[in-house]
Write a protein that holds these residues in place. Structure first.
Motif, PDB file in Angstrom:
ATOM      1  N   VAL A  19       5.111  12.942  -7.742  1.00  0.00           N
ATOM      2  CA  VAL A  19       5.757  12.989  -6.426  1.00  0.00           C
ATOM      3  C   VAL A  19       5.881  11.566  -5.894  1.00  0.00           C
ATOM      4  N   VAL A  20       6.797  11.381  -4.952  1.00  0.00           N
ATOM      5  CA  VAL A  20       7.010  10.056  -4.369  1.00  0.00           C
ATOM      6  C   VAL A  20       5.959   9.782  -3.298  1.00  0.00           C
ATOM      7  N   PRO A  21       5.775   8.518  -2.911  1.00  0.00           N
ATOM      8  CA  PRO A  21       4.829   8.204  -1.832  1.00  0.00           C
ATOM      9  C   PRO A  21       5.174   8.945  -0.542  1.00  0.00           C
ATOM     10  N   THR A  22       4.169   9.115   0.315  1.00  0.00           N
ATOM     11  CA  THR A  22       4.318   9.955   1.503  1.00  0.00           C
ATOM     12  C   THR A  22       4.980   9.253   2.674  1.00  0.00           C
ATOM     13  N   GLY A  23       5.034   7.905   2.661  1.00  0.00           N
ATOM     14  CA  GLY A  23       5.423   7.216   3.883  1.00  0.00           C
ATOM     15  C   GLY A  23       4.256   7.270   4.870  1.00  0.00           C
ATOM     16  N   PRO A  24       4.476   6.832   6.109  1.00  0.00           N
ATOM     17  CA  PRO A  24       3.376   6.803   7.090  1.00  0.00           C
ATOM     18  C   PRO A  24       2.815   8.200   7.348  1.00  0.00           C
ATOM     19  N   ALA A  25       1.563   8.408   7.024  1.00  0.00           N
ATOM     20  CA  ALA A  25       0.955   9.731   7.176  1.00  0.00           C
ATOM     21  C   ALA A  25       0.952  10.190   8.624  1.00  0.00           C
ATOM     22  N   GLU A  26       0.917   9.239   9.564  1.00  0.00           N
ATOM     23  CA  GLU A  26       0.868   9.617  10.975  1.00  0.00           C
ATOM     24  C   GLU A  26       2.166  10.250  11.458  1.00  0.00           C
ATOM     25  N   LEU A  27       3.242  10.117  10.684  1.00  0.00           N
ATOM     26  CA  LEU A  27       4.507  10.749  11.061  1.00  0.00           C
ATOM     27  C   LEU A  27       4.564  12.223  10.661  1.00  0.00           C
ATOM     28  N   TRP A  28       3.666  12.646   9.797  1.00  0.00           N
ATOM     29  CA  TRP A  28       3.627  14.037   9.361  1.00  0.00           C
ATOM     30  C   TRP A  28       2.927  14.894  10.412  1.00  0.00           C
ATOM     31  N   ALA A  29       3.365  16.154  10.532  1.00  0.00           N
ATOM     32  CA  ALA A  29       2.703  17.078  11.464  1.00  0.00           C
ATOM     33  C   ALA A  29       1.261  17.315  11.047  1.00  0.00           C
ATOM     34  N   ARG A  30       1.014  17.377   9.742  1.00  0.00           N
ATOM     35  CA  ARG A  30      -0.328  17.462   9.176  1.00  0.00           C
ATOM     36  C   ARG A  30      -0.387  16.492   8.012  1.00  0.00           C
ATOM     37  N   PRO A  31      -1.568  16.177   7.514  1.00  0.00           N
ATOM     38  CA  PRO A  31      -1.652  15.259   6.370  1.00  0.00           C
ATOM     39  C   PRO A  31      -0.752  15.717   5.226  1.00  0.00           C
ATOM     40  N   PRO A  32      -0.098  14.787   4.538  1.00  0.00           N
ATOM     41  CA  PRO A  32       0.924  15.136   3.550  1.00  0.00           C
ATOM     42  C   PRO A  32       0.444  16.035   2.416  1.00  0.00           C
ATOM     43  N   PHE A  33      -0.826  15.926   2.050  1.00  0.00           N
ATOM     44  CA  PHE A  33      -1.343  16.754   0.961  1.00  0.00           C
ATOM     45  C   PHE A  33      -2.223  17.888   1.475  1.00  0.00           C
ATOM     46  N   GLU A  34      -2.093  18.200   2.751  1.00  0.00           N
ATOM     47  CA  GLU A  34      -2.752  19.377   3.326  1.00  0.00           C
ATOM     48  C   GLU A  34      -1.683  20.464   3.461  1.00  0.00           C
ATOM     49  N   SER A  35      -1.523  21.245   2.413  1.00  0.00           N
ATOM     50  CA  SER A  35      -0.436  22.213   2.375  1.00  0.00           C
ATOM     51  C   SER A  35      -0.714  23.388   3.305  1.00  0.00           C
ATOM     52  N   TYR A  36       0.338  23.900   3.927  1.00  0.00           N
ATOM     53  CA  TYR A  36       0.202  25.037   4.829  1.00  0.00           C
ATOM     54  C   TYR A  36       1.520  25.800   4.894  1.00  0.00           C
ATOM     55  N   VAL A  37       1.437  27.030   5.403  1.00  0.00           N
ATOM     56  CA  VAL A  37       2.592  27.916   5.477  1.00  0.00           C
ATOM     57  C   VAL A  37       2.908  28.228   6.928  1.00  0.00           C
ATOM     58  N   GLU A  38       4.191  28.097   7.273  1.00  0.00           N
ATOM     59  CA  GLU A  38       4.691  28.542   8.578  1.00  0.00           C
ATOM     60  C   GLU A  38       5.932  29.380   8.330  1.00  0.00           C
ATOM     61  N   GLY A  39       5.836  30.668   8.576  1.00  0.00           N
ATOM     62  CA  GLY A  39       6.961  31.553   8.304  1.00  0.00           C
ATOM     63  C   GLY A  39       7.274  31.555   6.825  1.00  0.00           C
ATOM     64  N   ASP A  40       8.522  31.252   6.504  1.00  0.00           N
ATOM     65  CA  ASP A  40       8.944  31.256   5.102  1.00  0.00           C
ATOM     66  C   ASP A  40       8.795  29.886   4.453  1.00  0.00           C
ATOM     67  N   TRP A  41       8.253  28.916   5.171  1.00  0.00           N
ATOM     68  CA  TRP A  41       8.193  27.547   4.664  1.00  0.00           C
ATOM     69  C   TRP A  41       6.776  27.166   4.248  1.00  0.00           C
ATOM     70  N   LEU A  42       6.665  26.519   3.087  1.00  0.00           N
ATOM     71  CA  LEU A  42       5.408  25.944   2.629  1.00  0.00           C
ATOM     72  C   LEU A  42       5.575  24.430   2.624  1.00  0.00           C
ATOM     73  N   TYR A  43       4.656  23.748   3.330  1.00  0.00           N
ATOM     74  CA  TYR A  43       4.775  22.308   3.584  1.00  0.00           C
ATOM     75  C   TYR A  43       3.861  21.499   2.664  1.00  0.00           C
ATOM     76  N   GLY A  44       4.237  20.241   2.482  1.00  0.00           N
ATOM     77  CA  GLY A  44       3.416  19.277   1.776  1.00  0.00           C
ATOM     78  C   GLY A  44       4.240  18.442   0.817  1.00  0.00           C
ATOM     79  N   ARG A  45       3.777  17.211   0.578  1.00  0.00           N
ATOM     80  CA  ARG A  45       4.501  16.346  -0.343  1.00  0.00           C
ATOM     81  C   ARG A  45       4.527  16.978  -1.740  1.00  0.00           C
ATOM     82  N   GLY A  46       5.723  17.067  -2.286  1.00  0.00           N
ATOM     83  CA  GLY A  46       5.908  17.637  -3.606  1.00  0.00           C
ATOM     84  C   GLY A  46       6.116  19.136  -3.612  1.00  0.00           C
ATOM     85  N   SER A  47       6.047  19.780  -2.441  1.00  0.00           N
ATOM     86  CA  SER A  47       6.213  21.236  -2.409  1.00  0.00           C
ATOM     87  C   SER A  47       7.570  21.637  -2.956  1.00  0.00           C
ATOM     88  N   GLY A  48       8.621  20.930  -2.514  1.00  0.00           N
ATOM     89  CA  GLY A  48       9.962  21.234  -2.991  1.00  0.00           C
ATOM     90  C   GLY A  48      10.340  20.432  -4.224  1.00  0.00           C
TER      91      GLY A  48
END
Length: 428
Positions: A108-137
């Protein structure tokens, strides 16, 4: 496979939704940025083993690959322990159908500034139909999708009646040397599909991509007389502005490849990284810039390099900011040729048919302005290849996410594709 069994297979895929979510969360939470891929690859190896596949590891031997077509200059030289993972299914007897490679990349590519993410980039979570995190897609969901497709068949007591080779490779995001290493190791099939996040479209062509590094050495001076120095940073910006002229020329309608006539701006140059200067009150004497260049299928790597270097030399010779500067060009990372797929190949038409069956809609073909590992199969392996994968947003950006339902739809398409392409038999 009759209508009832096809419906049973669709249901078997749907029943694996929660397992797919759990598996994807596990993979996303394993940081697999460049050089850190080992834990995630070990997890994939275990997953393949649990699926009943024979597992093999393929390393990137730079010395062995350096002179092979498709090789890209290394971004990092350390290959110790950094593996591509292969899972191999063999039919119980003589193959009754056509073989298949299912390829995906774990890096996966670098995350960029972690503070811009709603949660830490490698802290995966689900909201509705979406699964978040760097490399998820891009593109761990694709690897989960092809794994779920295979396992859904097994859940019905079935398996492909031809060899299926599953690949989880590294360095797709910078060189492609992981996929090249697998090709050179001898893995071959009648077709290859990569479930990149393509929004359920089929890849019909992709641009070439080249990375170059421009290094400028100027002359330091105190800011009380900046004219006494040569500002390396200003020279870099002048050089990139000059390269923009090449970008503009390649985007002219009369210069476009036929696959890209409908694109507004198919060729993109990107000033991706700049590192220079020593002191705020000193004219900077050193600056290095990493630049990404896109170019059309059919353009040779040597011609692209020649065009870029010619323009750089013209700018250095004429622009005041470059007067007296020493400029060198290095190549590291992508040396990726563009390619075009045959839309009428049976692999492509079969995939389109299954997409229609699952979605109820005709598939769209896409000419990508990026590159993928499909080029290795297509150009160097004699293997028809394409990409077809789920809907994802913010790939390479902030709060990357993938649609879970889309991932499961891709798994359904891939399961049915295996039925139609490979044939099926009772699980051995």
């Amino acid at each position: 496979m009759d209508h009832t069994l096809r419906n049973d297979l669709k249901a078997a895929v749907a029943a694996r939704r929660e397992t797919a979510i759990a598996d994807l969360i596990t993979l996303v939470e394993l940081d697999s940025t460049l050089g850190n891929e080992i834990p995630a690859q070990q997890q994939v190896r275990q997953n393949f083993h649990d699926m009943g596949l024979k597992t093999e590891d393929v390393t990137i031997d730079l010395d062995a690959l350096r002179d092979r077509p498709g090789f890209s200059p290394a971004v990092i030289e350390n290959t110790d322990g950094r593996i591509n993972v292969i899972g191999i299914h063999e039919p119980s007897g003589t193959a009754k159908g056509k073989s298949l490679i299912l390829n995906g990349h774990m890096d996966v590519v670098p995350t960029g500034p972690a503070e811009l993410w709603a949660r830490p980039p490698f802290e995966s979570y689900v909201e509705g139909d979406w699964l978040y995190g760097r490399g998820s897609g891009d593109m761990k969901a694709g690897i989960v999708a092809y794994s779920m497709a295979f396992q859904a068949l097994r859940d019905l007591g079935l398996q492909p009646a031809a060899p299926v080779i599953m690949q989880s490779v590294i360095e797709e995001e910078c060189t492609g040397n992981g996929a090249l290493a697998c090709l050179e190791a001898g893995y071959r099939a009648d077709a290859a599909i990569i479930p990149e996040p393509m929004n359920h479209e089929i890849l019909s062509s992709q641009l070439g991509v080249m990375w170059l590094q421009v290094e400028v050495t100027g002359k330091p001076a105190h800011v009380l007389d900046t004219s006494a120095g040569i500002n390396a940073i200003e020279a870099i910006y002048a050089i990139f502005a000059g390269l923009r002229d090449v970008e503009a020329a390649w985007n002219l309608p009369e210069n476009r490849h036929s696959e890209y006539h409908s694109h507004v701006h198919p060729v993109n140059f990107n000033l991706g990284k700049v590192n220079g200067g020593e002191w705020a009150s000193t004219v900077p004497s050193k600056c290095v810039a990493d630049i990404r260049v896109g170019f059309y299928p059919g353009m040779s790597l040597s011609d692209v390099r020649a065009a870029l270097e010619q323009r750089i030399n013209e700018v250095v010779a004429s622009h005041p900011s470059c007067n007296g500067a020493n400029v060198t060009v290095h190549y590291r990372g992508f040396h990726a040729e563009g390619c075009v797929m045959d839309k009428q190949h049976p692999m492509m038409t079969t995939l389109a048919d299954v997409h229609r069956e699952v979605s109820g809609q005709e598939v769209q073909f896409v000419a990508s302005t990026a590159t993928t590992d499909a080029r290795f199969f297509q150009l160097y392996g004699g293997i028809p290849a394409t990409c077809y994968g789920p809907t994802a947003e913010n790939i390479h950006g902030i709060d990357e996410r993938v649609s879970i339902s889309s991932m499961m739809n891709v798994a359904e398409v891939l399961a049915l594709f295996m039925v139609d392409w490979c044939g099926v038999e009772s699980k051995s």
